[in-house]
Scaffold this active site. Sequence first.
Site, PDB file in Angstrom:
ATOM      1  N   PHE A   1     -33.015 -29.100 -15.370  1.00  0.00           N
ATOM      2  CA  PHE A   1     -31.999 -29.941 -14.744  1.00  0.00           C
ATOM      3  C   PHE A   1     -32.531 -30.545 -13.462  1.00  0.00           C
ATOM      4  CE2 PHE A   1     -28.306 -28.276 -17.051  1.00  0.00           C
ATOM      5  CZ  PHE A   1     -28.726 -27.018 -17.442  1.00  0.00           C
ATOM      6  N   ASP A   2     -32.184 -31.792 -13.216  1.00  0.00           N
ATOM      7  CA  ASP A   2     -32.322 -32.357 -11.883  1.00  0.00           C
ATOM      8  C   ASP A   2     -31.179 -31.751 -11.070  1.00  0.00           C
ATOM      9  OD1 ASP A   2     -31.435 -35.574 -10.498  1.00  0.00           O
ATOM     10  OD2 ASP A   2     -32.778 -34.047  -9.661  1.00  0.00           O
ATOM     11  N   GLY A   3     -31.273 -31.809  -9.753  1.00  0.00           N
ATOM     12  CA  GLY A   3     -30.240 -31.208  -8.912  1.00  0.00           C
ATOM     13  C   GLY A   3     -29.123 -32.173  -8.586  1.00  0.00           C
TER      14      GLY A   3
END
Lengths: 274, 364
Positions: B204-206
């Site tokens: 996941f990107d944040g």
Amino acid sequence: MSVDSARETLYHRGEADMVATIQNTDVKQEDAHGAVVVAVTSRALFGGDDDDDVSGVGVAFPLLQALQRVNQRLLEKDPAESLLFDVVLITTDSQQQQQSSRIVSSTRHHGLEVSRFCFSSQEDFIESLLTNNVQLFLSTDRNEALQASQQGVLSALLDRQGAPSEQLRVMLCGDAVVRPDAGPAPVSRPAAESFSSRLGEMRRRFGALDSPLSIVLVTSSGDRESCGVALRTLRSRGLGVDEAYCLAGAPRSPILSLLRPHFLLGDGVIGLED
Amino acid sequence: MSLSNSLTASGQDLTSSGNRVGWEEASTVLKPSTPTRKSPKPENAITIGVSARVLFNMEKEQHIYEQQGMEEYIKYQVEHETQPFSPGPAFSFVKALEAVNTRLRELYPDSEELFDVVLMTNNHAYVGLRLINTINHHELFIERFCMTGGNSPIGYLKAYHTNLYLSADPVKVREALEEGIAAATMFTPEKMTEVSETQLRVAFDGDAVLFSDESERIYKAHGLDKFFEHEKAHENKLLDHGPLKGFLEALGKLQKKFYAKGQRMDCPIRTYLVTARSAASSGTRALKTLRSWGLEIDEALFLAGAPKGPMLEKIRPHIFFDDQLFHVEGAAEMGTVACHVPYGIAQRVIKRETHDKETSSAPK
């Protein structure tokens, strides 16, 4: 057209029960071989709030409108089309029978194309269905529908739905379509197969998009394989399916408001909420 | 569907309406010869909705639809009904989900806390048999599907508690996000790197994916340095949640089930945070937020603005979520199955571009 001036066909029975069929001369009578005869009870059609002169519409009203729309589109494609829906209104309620002219005028008031009005007693209405060659009988009364089904007439229960769609949406229960070879077939099976085939033919007059009718298959408890079998079985009966939902045990009610079927065809009589 | 379940169902129905004996009896006799596992109840499972185009490779058919229209498309599909499609970008992800299910069933045979993959396509049911044949061919465990014949699938996603929706159509994905369903547009890498068959890896990107886009706004307005400063200053202030927080949560819940049976080292689920934040400054706020949510992430990779492609190539996730097309495309170029989450401030610029690029697409 008034009841007095209409042509009447009377069938006399030993006990002087009468089954009366009145043809609606305002509406073009369908070619007997071409048409798909659908019977609806007046209890289902007129159940809403009444005006002084005119009965209010009930559950079956959007359905009849949808049937009419299909007919319109079929005739647009081919003005000589004979494969059309032919709607017969059956009145068994003795109270409503006394207001037969009101029934006829209400029908006209609401712009409904009913070709024949049948007035019969509760005991005789199945005979009306048979003599009128009814291929699909729709009622809000489960017992009526069951009786008709047991006499071999394809029947379906009309339930109140949410926002009805303009498109005629016929739902089929996949679990009922798939059959083992053993076991007694329901009495209405031949009627179901023949209706499916005619409905399929009607559906094929239109393309995949923008069709005035849609065939929706829902397999509630079966897995994908049984859904596949249902699709193939219906195809072999000449009925192509537009939408297919395989629920594998998930409940049907959350999506009924999305599916918006006008009625459900199964073997025997199943209501939408069952 | 096991025989005993259907007998119970018909037993109940017999009492309510005698007429139903006919088809209920028939459905019990119908039980297939190979026992099939019963699908979990939607409210118990982690439901993943995938569209046909991401599960399978339907490029050729898509092309036919775009060039020749719907009727030719359907005709082609029906003519090739017995030819299974080859795998699409979501295929290995789905296989990995099944691998996790197998391990979960070993440890918790009576639990319904499993992944449930649903084929959610607005394809016409005429394509249905080809899709079913393909699922059979690849031995996928997909027992639920909705083929909506052109209608929007969003209502069905909601009705069945969908936890994640993957589609090739950005319009549907945006609709789903607006309805509060975690969703992402899946892209097909030109060449897919090999991924594990035994361990599900999700990256996941944040910002604007797990977290809200509040900090991303700072970055967009004032640049990376200001972003780092701002984050350091607010390091103890929790970030708001983003659209995929719930999915990470669901993964974490399953992970804990493995830990409870002493399988932390051998856990078949591994999660990654791949963010432009830097470990030195802005990373702390992200980690603190995750901790306060009670969520663990197995590996946090702070790239301080460096490109994500090479890192992802090393990790080899089955799926990677990012809100910025730039990162999604970069990852796909390097062989990662990357999905775009069209959420937050990063979309405002993109919207204008994609509007020109977007052609009407075939049912997915």
